[in-house]
Design a protein around this motif. Structure first.
Motif, PDB file in Angstrom:
ATOM      1  N   MET A   1      -8.722  -6.931  11.139  1.00  0.00           N
ATOM      2  CA  MET A   1      -7.867  -6.190  10.233  1.00  0.00           C
ATOM      3  C   MET A   1      -7.716  -6.981   8.960  1.00  0.00           C
ATOM      4  SD  MET A   1      -4.472  -5.583   8.862  1.00  0.00           S
ATOM      5  CE  MET A   1      -3.726  -7.049   9.436  1.00  0.00           C
ATOM      6  N   GLY A   2      -7.856  -6.302   7.843  1.00  0.00           N
ATOM      7  CA  GLY A   2      -7.628  -6.924   6.560  1.00  0.00           C
ATOM      8  C   GLY A   2      -6.470  -6.237   5.854  1.00  0.00           C
ATOM      9  N   ILE A   3      -5.653  -7.042   5.210  1.00  0.00           N
ATOM     10  CA  ILE A   3      -4.498  -6.486   4.498  1.00  0.00           C
ATOM     11  C   ILE A   3      -4.961  -5.485   3.440  1.00  0.00           C
ATOM     12  CG2 ILE A   3      -2.591  -7.074   2.941  1.00  0.00           C
ATOM     13  CD1 ILE A   3      -2.026  -7.876   5.790  1.00  0.00           C
ATOM     14  N   ASN A   4      -6.059  -5.795   2.745  1.00  0.00           N
ATOM     15  CA  ASN A   4      -6.546  -4.883   1.703  1.00  0.00           C
ATOM     16  C   ASN A   4      -6.874  -3.507   2.268  1.00  0.00           C
ATOM     17  OD1 ASN A   4      -6.291  -6.848  -0.236  1.00  0.00           O
ATOM     18  ND2 ASN A   4      -8.453  -7.392  -0.242  1.00  0.00           N
ATOM     19  N   GLU A   5      -7.573  -3.468   3.407  1.00  0.00           N
ATOM     20  CA  GLU A   5      -7.934  -2.194   4.027  1.00  0.00           C
ATOM     21  C   GLU A   5      -6.686  -1.430   4.471  1.00  0.00           C
ATOM     22  OE1 GLU A   5      -9.388  -5.103   4.985  1.00  0.00           O
ATOM     23  OE2 GLU A   5     -11.331  -4.801   4.026  1.00  0.00           O
ATOM     24  N   THR A   6      -5.713  -2.163   4.988  1.00  0.00           N
ATOM     25  CA  THR A   6      -4.474  -1.524   5.433  1.00  0.00           C
ATOM     26  C   THR A   6      -3.736  -0.900   4.263  1.00  0.00           C
ATOM     27  OG1 THR A   6      -4.279  -3.108   7.243  1.00  0.00           O
ATOM     28  CG2 THR A   6      -2.288  -1.900   6.638  1.00  0.00           C
ATOM     29  N   GLY A  52     -10.877   2.957  10.310  1.00  0.00           N
ATOM     30  CA  GLY A  52     -11.551   1.799   9.730  1.00  0.00           C
ATOM     31  C   GLY A  52     -10.596   0.666   9.404  1.00  0.00           C
ATOM     32  N   ALA A  53      -9.354   1.009   9.088  1.00  0.00           N
ATOM     33  CA  ALA A  53      -8.330   0.002   8.819  1.00  0.00           C
ATOM     34  C   ALA A  53      -7.646  -0.428  10.120  1.00  0.00           C
ATOM     35  CB  ALA A  53      -7.302   0.551   7.840  1.00  0.00           C
ATOM     36  N   ASP A  54      -8.102   0.107  11.233  1.00  0.00           N
ATOM     37  CA  ASP A  54      -7.579  -0.205  12.565  1.00  0.00           C
ATOM     38  C   ASP A  54      -6.119   0.211  12.739  1.00  0.00           C
ATOM     39  OD1 ASP A  54      -8.227  -1.047  15.105  1.00  0.00           O
ATOM     40  OD2 ASP A  54      -7.551  -3.101  14.781  1.00  0.00           O
ATOM     41  N   LEU A  55      -5.686   1.198  11.956  1.00  0.00           N
ATOM     42  CA  LEU A  55      -4.314   1.690  12.062  1.00  0.00           C
ATOM     43  C   LEU A  55      -4.155   2.714  13.176  1.00  0.00           C
ATOM     44  CD1 LEU A  55      -3.550   2.004   8.271  1.00  0.00           C
ATOM     45  CD2 LEU A  55      -2.502   0.402   9.875  1.00  0.00           C
ATOM     46  N   ILE A  56      -5.276   3.333  13.555  1.00  0.00           N
ATOM     47  CA  ILE A  56      -5.264   4.285  14.662  1.00  0.00           C
ATOM     48  C   ILE A  56      -6.451   3.993  15.571  1.00  0.00           C
ATOM     49  CG2 ILE A  56      -4.095   6.104  13.358  1.00  0.00           C
ATOM     50  CD1 ILE A  56      -6.806   7.525  13.067  1.00  0.00           C
ATOM     51  N   GLU A  75       2.504  -4.711  12.978  1.00  0.00           N
ATOM     52  CA  GLU A  75       3.187  -5.971  13.258  1.00  0.00           C
ATOM     53  C   GLU A  75       2.569  -7.112  12.454  1.00  0.00           C
ATOM     54  OE1 GLU A  75       2.806  -6.153  17.494  1.00  0.00           O
ATOM     55  OE2 GLU A  75       4.268  -4.558  17.799  1.00  0.00           O
ATOM     56  N   GLU A  76       1.251  -7.118  12.328  1.00  0.00           N
ATOM     57  CA  GLU A  76       0.572  -8.146  11.542  1.00  0.00           C
ATOM     58  C   GLU A  76       0.946  -8.055  10.067  1.00  0.00           C
ATOM     59  OE1 GLU A  76      -3.682  -8.503  12.201  1.00  0.00           O
ATOM     60  OE2 GLU A  76      -3.397  -7.808  14.256  1.00  0.00           O
ATOM     61  N   VAL A  77       1.032  -6.844   9.536  1.00  0.00           N
ATOM     62  CA  VAL A  77       1.395  -6.657   8.128  1.00  0.00           C
ATOM     63  C   VAL A  77       2.828  -7.126   7.895  1.00  0.00           C
ATOM     64  CG1 VAL A  77       1.793  -4.945   6.315  1.00  0.00           C
ATOM     65  CG2 VAL A  77      -0.258  -4.812   7.731  1.00  0.00           C
ATOM     66  N   ILE A  78       3.721  -6.780   8.803  1.00  0.00           N
ATOM     67  CA  ILE A  78       5.114  -7.212   8.670  1.00  0.00           C
ATOM     68  C   ILE A  78       5.198  -8.738   8.726  1.00  0.00           C
ATOM     69  CG2 ILE A  78       7.356  -7.222   9.861  1.00  0.00           C
ATOM     70  CD1 ILE A  78       6.745  -4.250  10.561  1.00  0.00           C
ATOM     71  N   SER A  79       4.465  -9.344   9.633  1.00  0.00           N
ATOM     72  CA  SER A  79       4.451 -10.809   9.711  1.00  0.00           C
ATOM     73  C   SER A  79       3.948 -11.420   8.412  1.00  0.00           C
ATOM     74  CB  SER A  79       3.562 -11.280  10.867  1.00  0.00           C
ATOM     75  OG  SER A  79       4.140 -10.961  12.085  1.00  0.00           O
ATOM     76  N   TRP A  80       2.926 -10.819   7.833  1.00  0.00           N
ATOM     77  CA  TRP A  80       2.387 -11.324   6.574  1.00  0.00           C
ATOM     78  C   TRP A  80       3.435 -11.223   5.468  1.00  0.00           C
ATOM     79  CZ3 TRP A  80       1.040  -8.628   1.972  1.00  0.00           C
ATOM     80  CH2 TRP A  80       0.379  -9.419   1.029  1.00  0.00           C
ATOM     81  N   ILE A  81       4.140 -10.108   5.394  1.00  0.00           N
ATOM     82  CA  ILE A  81       5.187  -9.939   4.376  1.00  0.00           C
ATOM     83  C   ILE A  81       6.282 -10.992   4.571  1.00  0.00           C
ATOM     84  CG2 ILE A  81       7.029  -8.399   3.573  1.00  0.00           C
ATOM     85  CD1 ILE A  81       5.031  -6.059   4.142  1.00  0.00           C
ATOM     86  N   TYR A  82       6.691 -11.179   5.829  1.00  0.00           N
ATOM     87  CA  TYR A  82       7.707 -12.190   6.095  1.00  0.00           C
ATOM     88  C   TYR A  82       7.230 -13.589   5.706  1.00  0.00           C
ATOM     89  CZ  TYR A  82      11.238  -9.402   8.485  1.00  0.00           C
ATOM     90  OH  TYR A  82      12.235  -8.507   8.763  1.00  0.00           O
ATOM     91  N   SER A  83       5.950 -13.854   5.886  1.00  0.00           N
ATOM     92  CA  SER A  83       5.433 -15.184   5.550  1.00  0.00           C
ATOM     93  C   SER A  83       5.511 -15.461   4.054  1.00  0.00           C
ATOM     94  CB  SER A  83       3.988 -15.348   6.031  1.00  0.00           C
ATOM     95  OG  SER A  83       3.079 -14.648   5.185  1.00  0.00           O
ATOM     96  N   LEU A  84       5.600 -14.398   3.256  1.00  0.00           N
ATOM     97  CA  LEU A  84       5.734 -14.547   1.814  1.00  0.00           C
ATOM     98  C   LEU A  84       7.197 -14.728   1.405  1.00  0.00           C
ATOM     99  CD1 LEU A  84       3.283 -11.749   0.649  1.00  0.00           C
ATOM    100  CD2 LEU A  84       2.866 -14.208   0.707  1.00  0.00           C
ATOM    101  N   GLY A  85       8.070 -14.663   2.391  1.00  0.00           N
ATOM    102  CA  GLY A  85       9.498 -14.803   2.104  1.00  0.00           C
ATOM    103  C   GLY A  85      10.165 -13.490   1.792  1.00  0.00           C
ATOM    104  N   GLY A  86       9.413 -12.396   1.988  1.00  0.00           N
ATOM    105  CA  GLY A  86       9.968 -11.075   1.717  1.00  0.00           C
ATOM    106  C   GLY A  86      10.845 -10.598   2.837  1.00  0.00           C
TER     107      GLY A  86
END
Length: 88
Positions: A1-6, A52-56, A75-86
């Motif tokens: 999974m890539g953030i860009n594709e998501t 293709g974005a592995d969302l389904i 869950e991965e996207v949320i973790s990434w956002i949290y890692s930025l301090g968001g």
């Protein structure tokens, strides 16, 4: 999974509507297509982008294809956002 594709996949309102539909459980391609005034090919295109974005994920059963959410990507996207301090 890539953030860009998501991000690209969820940027389209039709794809967001499909994800919202699948929140209630798996649906067949026909059930999804019935909710939109789009050609079958266009709905298939949107489903392919989400897949293709592995969302389904899809499961074939006899003559039907069923789609359901892949919540681990969210869950991965949320973790990434949290890692930025968001905060969400």
């Amino acid at each position: 999974m890539g953030i860009n594709e998501t991000i690209k996949a969820i940027s389209d309102p039709v794809r967001r509507d499909i994800l919202q539909m699948l929140k209630d459980g798996r649906k067949s391609a026909g059930e999804i297509a019935d909710r939109f005034e789009l050609t079958g090919a266009t709905v298939s295109y949107h489903l392919a982008k989400l897949k293709g974005a592995d969302l389904i994920s899809e499961q074939k059963s006899k003559n039907f294809i069923y789609y359901e959410l892949n919540t681990s990507v969210f869950e991965e996207v949320i973790s990434w956002i949290y890692s930025l301090g968001g905060k969400i």
